[in-house]
Motif scaffolding. Structure first.
Motif: not given
Length: 170
Positions: A26-31, A33-34, A40-42, A97-100
């Motif tokens: 369920i958690f999308n790890v794609a770089a 996809a924000p 993000y806060w966690l 191309a990086m996230y974050p």
């Protein structure tokens, strides 16, 4: 006894729910996809607290030696500019191309040099930041920290002079 059973059932339900969350992907790890704002806060909070706690007690040496700063500049120029940029450069293919997004260290500076040292030495999981302490000794890492203390004040011309000065000596 009833409270113990309730806590046990809720704990088991939470564990099963967490396992399903992971297993079902369920958690999308794609770089590209924000994260959601809570995720993000966690992660931001976990990262900053971890760095702060682990950097406690690191003794910061003098970071004003011009030779040390120049040496750190050479390493920064060779190893860091692809992600963290240099003065006068707005972006790079790697960084965009990086996230974050990695911070532009030519514009921002971490206030605590011990934390900067810890980040460079140990890296940051799931961010693309490598652990340079695996290949560089502490003196070399402190040289990069010394350079980073100066970087936001450098013009593009000063940056080129400072990072090229010692490049010919290595």
């Amino acid at each position: 006894m009833q409270m113990f059973r309730t806590v046990l059932v809720l704990g088991a339900a939470g564990l099963v729910g967490g396992m399903l969350f992971i297993y079902l992907g369920i958690f999308n790890v794609a770089a590209d996809a924000p994260h959601t704002k809570p995720a993000y806060w966690l992660m931001e909070t976990i990262r900053e607290r971890s760095i702060g706690v682990h950097a406690r007690g690191i003794a910061v040496p003098s970071l004003r030696n011009p030779a040390q700063i120049a040496s750190g500049g050479v390493d920064y120029n060779e190893m860091c500019t692809g992600c963290h940029l240099e003065p006068g450069v707005e972006g790079s293919e790697m960084a965009s191309a990086m996230y974050p997004q990695p911070p532009n260290l030519a514009e921002v500076q971490r206030d605590n040099p011990a934390e900067t040292f810890w980040i460079i030495k140990h890296g940051v999981k799931m961010s693309g930041m490598p652990a340079w302490g695996l290949t560089h000794d502490d003196d070399r890492i402190w040289a990069m920290v010394a350079f980073l203390q100066q970087l936001p004040r450098l013009t593009p011309a000063q940056y080129r002079i400072l990072t090229a000065r010692e490049a010919n000596d290595r």
